[in-house]
Write an enzyme that holds these catalytic residues in place. Structure first.
Site, PDB file in Angstrom:
ATOM      1  N   LYS A  15       0.831  -1.215   0.000  1.00 50.20           N
ATOM      2  CA  LYS A  15       0.000   0.000   0.000  1.00 50.20           C
ATOM      3  C   LYS A  15       0.866   1.266   0.000  1.00 50.20           C
ATOM      4  O   LYS A  15       0.672   2.168  -0.812  1.00 50.20           O
ATOM      5  CB  LYS A  15      -0.936   0.033   1.233  1.00 50.20           C
ATOM      6  CG  LYS A  15      -1.869  -1.150   1.326  1.00 50.20           C
ATOM      7  CD  LYS A  15      -2.764  -1.072   2.545  1.00 50.20           C
ATOM      8  CE  LYS A  15      -2.031  -1.121   3.871  1.00 50.20           C
ATOM      9  NZ  LYS A  15      -1.296  -2.396   4.140  1.00 50.20           N
ATOM     10  N   ARG A  90      -9.578   0.873   9.079  1.00 52.32           N
ATOM     11  CA  ARG A  90      -9.094  -0.477   9.318  1.00 52.32           C
ATOM     12  C   ARG A  90     -10.088  -1.305  10.120  1.00 52.32           C
ATOM     13  O   ARG A  90      -9.832  -2.482  10.359  1.00 52.32           O
ATOM     14  CB  ARG A  90      -7.805  -0.373  10.129  1.00 52.32           C
ATOM     15  CG  ARG A  90      -6.608  -1.098   9.555  1.00 52.32           C
ATOM     16  CD  ARG A  90      -5.441  -0.660  10.395  1.00 52.32           C
ATOM     17  NE  ARG A  90      -4.259  -1.416  10.234  1.00 52.32           N
ATOM     18  CZ  ARG A  90      -3.176  -0.991   9.573  1.00 52.32           C
ATOM     19  NH1 ARG A  90      -3.188   0.162   8.952  1.00 52.32           N
ATOM     20  NH2 ARG A  90      -2.099  -1.716   9.560  1.00 52.32           N
ATOM     21  N   ARG A 129      11.778  -5.512   4.771  1.00 48.92           N
ATOM     22  CA  ARG A 129      11.417  -4.098   4.538  1.00 48.92           C
ATOM     23  C   ARG A 129      12.365  -3.158   5.284  1.00 48.92           C
ATOM     24  O   ARG A 129      12.664  -3.342   6.444  1.00 48.92           O
ATOM     25  CB  ARG A 129       9.979  -3.856   5.009  1.00 48.92           C
ATOM     26  CG  ARG A 129       9.603  -2.376   5.042  1.00 48.92           C
ATOM     27  CD  ARG A 129       8.121  -2.147   5.000  1.00 48.92           C
ATOM     28  NE  ARG A 129       7.420  -2.500   6.215  1.00 48.92           N
ATOM     29  CZ  ARG A 129       6.100  -2.381   6.366  1.00 48.92           C
ATOM     30  NH1 ARG A 129       5.351  -1.929   5.366  1.00 48.92           N
ATOM     31  NH2 ARG A 129       5.526  -2.722   7.495  1.00 48.92           N
ATOM     32  N   ARG A 162      11.547  -1.664  10.981  1.00 48.85           N
ATOM     33  CA  ARG A 162      10.540  -1.382  12.004  1.00 48.85           C
ATOM     34  C   ARG A 162      10.491  -2.486  13.050  1.00 48.85           C
ATOM     35  O   ARG A 162      10.580  -3.656  12.707  1.00 48.85           O
ATOM     36  CB  ARG A 162       9.162  -1.237  11.334  1.00 48.85           C
ATOM     37  CG  ARG A 162       8.943   0.136  10.743  1.00 48.85           C
ATOM     38  CD  ARG A 162       7.718   0.228   9.874  1.00 48.85           C
ATOM     39  NE  ARG A 162       6.522  -0.422  10.400  1.00 48.85           N
ATOM     40  CZ  ARG A 162       5.350  -0.449   9.760  1.00 48.85           C
ATOM     41  NH1 ARG A 162       5.230   0.150   8.568  1.00 48.85           N
ATOM     42  NH2 ARG A 162       4.314  -1.040  10.277  1.00 48.85           N
ATOM     43  N   ARG A 173      -0.038  -9.255  13.429  1.00 48.31           N
ATOM     44  CA  ARG A 173      -0.642  -8.176  12.625  1.00 48.31           C
ATOM     45  C   ARG A 173      -1.493  -8.747  11.501  1.00 48.31           C
ATOM     46  O   ARG A 173      -2.541  -8.192  11.176  1.00 48.31           O
ATOM     47  CB  ARG A 173       0.452  -7.265  12.051  1.00 48.31           C
ATOM     48  CG  ARG A 173       1.010  -6.324  13.109  1.00 48.31           C
ATOM     49  CD  ARG A 173       2.338  -5.724  12.685  1.00 48.31           C
ATOM     50  NE  ARG A 173       2.267  -4.978  11.461  1.00 48.31           N
ATOM     51  CZ  ARG A 173       3.300  -4.768  10.650  1.00 48.31           C
ATOM     52  NH1 ARG A 173       4.471  -5.270  10.947  1.00 48.31           N
ATOM     53  NH2 ARG A 173       3.143  -4.071   9.564  1.00 48.31           N
TER      54      ARG A 173
HETATM   55  P1  ADP Z   1       1.468  -1.709   7.464  1.00 46.34           P
HETATM   56  O1  ADP Z   1       1.805  -0.626   6.470  1.00 46.34           O
HETATM   57  O2  ADP Z   1       2.546  -2.718   7.546  1.00 46.34           O
HETATM   58  O3  ADP Z   1       0.106  -2.293   7.237  1.00 46.34           O
HETATM   59  P2  ADP Z   1       0.946   0.446   9.245  1.00 46.34           P
HETATM   60  O4  ADP Z   1       2.097   1.362   9.197  1.00 46.34           O
HETATM   61  O5  ADP Z   1      -0.263   0.795   8.438  1.00 46.34           O
HETATM   62  O6  ADP Z   1       1.445  -1.007   8.869  1.00 46.34           O
HETATM   63  O7  ADP Z   1       0.468   0.244  10.728  1.00 46.34           O
HETATM   64  C1  ADP Z   1       1.378  -0.021  11.775  1.00 46.34           C
HETATM   65  C2  ADP Z   1       0.614  -0.095  13.091  1.00 46.34           C
HETATM   66  O8  ADP Z   1      -0.002   1.184  13.362  1.00 46.34           O
HETATM   67  C3  ADP Z   1      -0.562  -1.067  13.124  1.00 46.34           C
HETATM   68  O9  ADP Z   1      -0.132  -2.392  13.447  1.00 46.34           O
HETATM   69  C4  ADP Z   1      -1.427  -0.458  14.223  1.00 46.34           C
HETATM   70  O10 ADP Z   1      -0.897  -0.729  15.526  1.00 46.34           O
HETATM   71  C5  ADP Z   1      -1.258   1.024  13.976  1.00 46.34           C
HETATM   72  N1  ADP Z   1      -2.302   1.541  13.053  1.00 46.34           N
HETATM   73  C6  ADP Z   1      -2.104   2.052  11.810  1.00 46.34           C
HETATM   74  N2  ADP Z   1      -3.266   2.423  11.264  1.00 46.34           N
HETATM   75  C7  ADP Z   1      -4.240   2.137  12.172  1.00 46.34           C
HETATM   76  C8  ADP Z   1      -5.650   2.265  12.189  1.00 46.34           C
HETATM   77  N3  ADP Z   1      -6.323   2.770  11.150  1.00 46.34           N
HETATM   78  N4  ADP Z   1      -6.311   1.865  13.310  1.00 46.34           N
HETATM   79  C9  ADP Z   1      -5.673   1.377  14.364  1.00 46.34           C
HETATM   80  N5  ADP Z   1      -4.342   1.203  14.409  1.00 46.34           N
HETATM   81  C10 ADP Z   1      -3.616   1.583  13.327  1.00 46.34           C
HETATM   82  P1  ADP Z   2       2.218  -1.938   3.169  1.00 44.73           P
HETATM   83  O1  ADP Z   2       2.201  -0.426   3.190  1.00 44.73           O
HETATM   84  O2  ADP Z   2       0.985  -2.504   2.523  1.00 44.73           O
HETATM   85  O3  ADP Z   2       2.475  -2.535   4.515  1.00 44.73           O
HETATM   86  P2  ADP Z   2       4.768  -1.665   1.761  1.00 44.73           P
HETATM   87  O4  ADP Z   2       4.464  -0.765   0.618  1.00 44.73           O
HETATM   88  O5  ADP Z   2       5.494  -1.074   2.908  1.00 44.73           O
HETATM   89  O6  ADP Z   2       3.425  -2.422   2.244  1.00 44.73           O
HETATM   90  O7  ADP Z   2       5.583  -2.911   1.190  1.00 44.73           O
HETATM   91  C1  ADP Z   2       6.064  -3.940   2.063  1.00 44.73           C
HETATM   92  C2  ADP Z   2       7.446  -4.413   1.582  1.00 44.73           C
HETATM   93  O8  ADP Z   2       7.290  -5.138   0.370  1.00 44.73           O
HETATM   94  C3  ADP Z   2       8.432  -3.297   1.290  1.00 44.73           C
HETATM   95  O9  ADP Z   2       9.710  -3.740   1.653  1.00 44.73           O
HETATM   96  C4  ADP Z   2       8.319  -3.087  -0.222  1.00 44.73           C
HETATM   97  O10 ADP Z   2       9.551  -2.628  -0.793  1.00 44.73           O
HETATM   98  C5  ADP Z   2       8.005  -4.497  -0.699  1.00 44.73           C
HETATM   99  N1  ADP Z   2       7.093  -4.533  -1.853  1.00 44.73           N
HETATM  100  C6  ADP Z   2       6.053  -3.693  -2.123  1.00 44.73           C
HETATM  101  N2  ADP Z   2       5.418  -4.061  -3.250  1.00 44.73           N
HETATM  102  C7  ADP Z   2       6.062  -5.175  -3.711  1.00 44.73           C
HETATM  103  C8  ADP Z   2       5.885  -6.043  -4.851  1.00 44.73           C
HETATM  104  N3  ADP Z   2       4.905  -5.815  -5.729  1.00 44.73           N
HETATM  105  N4  ADP Z   2       6.736  -7.072  -4.977  1.00 44.73           N
HETATM  106  C9  ADP Z   2       7.723  -7.310  -4.074  1.00 44.73           C
HETATM  107  N5  ADP Z   2       7.954  -6.538  -2.989  1.00 44.73           N
HETATM  108  C10 ADP Z   2       7.125  -5.481  -2.810  1.00 44.73           C
END
Ligand code: ADP
Ligand code: ADP
Length: 220
Positions: A15, A90, A129, A162, A173
């Site tokens: 995302k 979420r 990542r 992270r 998660r």
């Molecule tokens: P990822 O990109 O790997 O999905 P995020 O950066 O979006 O992770 O989220 C990291 C953490 O931040 C989540 O595990 C949660 O603890 C918190 N968080 C992020 N967005 C929300 C939300 N909309 N509601 C509740 N907690 C959130």
């Molecule tokens: P999210 O915000 O949904 O948690 P991220 O954009 O942070 O996901 O991506 C998670 C990890 O996967 C990062 O290390 C990113 O560089 C990698 N990644 C993202 N898209 C792809 C893809 N299409 N193929 C392989 N790796 C990817």
């Protein structure tokens, strides 16, 4: 009318990676709830202290706190044309709160791209990542390596792994996502807004699919 795009997909689906490109193309600010929480942790604010306990365990920050934070963010001047939402809503309660907010802002969700990726790939993506300290740009040691190890290509800031990308927290998660966020897939599907994107493809191919979907929706 303000336009909002809601990005859905499990942790590690891509995302944030896609949001950086789409936000530029569409000229909409990229609002990542996770990035805002991490910024608050870095600045040691009260919100950051509260959020940290939940984030470290891989749990969601409570809805009331998260909703208030996003409400504040979406009413700032840079969101006057709308926003690209990454990580919010979420939970069903957050989705309802967003609908209410958009009524008062004269806004509408115009598309909900849903990036689907199998669990085994998610674990590999999160384990490799690397995130930039300055503004949340993400890289992957195998799939999207930075030009210089440990340094962000875009702003030169330090890259870090992270705490919540550790294997045991990642599993938690993904489970939390399945329980609390998958109901939103149905919610937006029923509203006719959901568009599934195959997130297993390479980054550029996923970007192309997302742009095609948005173009088809006449959102670009
Ligand atoms: P990822 O990109 O790997 O999905 P995020 O950066 O979006 O992770 O989220 C990291 C953490 O931040 C989540 O595990 C949660 O603890 C918190 N968080 C992020 N967005 C929300 C939300 N909309 N509601 C509740 N907690 C959130
Ligand atoms: P999210 O915000 O949904 O948690 P991220 O954009 O942070 O996901 O991506 C998670 C990890 O996967 C990062 O290390 C990113 O560089 C990698 N990644 C993202 N898209 C792809 C893809 N299409 N193929 C392989 N790796 C990817």
């Amino acid at each position: 009318m303000r336009k909002y795009i809601v990005l859905l997909g499990p942790p590690g689906a891509g995302k944030g990676t896609q949001a950086k490109v789409i936000s530029e193309k569409m000229n909409l600010p990229h609002i990542s709830s996770g990035d805002i929480f991490r910024e608050n942790i870095k600045n040691q604010t009260e919100l950051g202290k509260l959020a940290r306990g939940y984030m470290d365990k891989g749990e969601l920050v409570p809805d009331d706190v998260t909703i208030a934070m996003i409400k504040d963010r979406l009413t700032r001047p840079d969101c006057s044309a709308g926003a690209l939402l990454d990580g919010f809503p979420r939970t069903p309660a957050q989705a309802e709160a967003l609908s209410d907010m958009l009524k008062s802002l004269d806004g509408r969700v115009i598309a909900v791209p849903y990036i689907s990726v199998p669990e085994a790939d998610l674990i590999e993506r999160l384990a490799g990542r690397w995130t930039c300290r300055a503004s949340g740009h993400v890289f992957h040691q195998k799939f999207n390596p930075p030009q210089k190890a440990g340094q962000c290509d875009f702003d030169g800031s330090e890259l870090y792994q992270r705490d919540d990308d550790k294997a045991e927290t990642v599993t938690r998660r993904i489970r939390v996502y399945m329980e609390q966020t998958t109901p939103l897939v149905e919610f937006y599907q029923a509203a006719g807004l959901l568009r599934e994107v195959d997130g297993r493809n390479p980054i550029e191919a996923v970007t192309a699919s997302m742009l095609a979907i948005l173009a088809e929706n006449k959102t670009i």
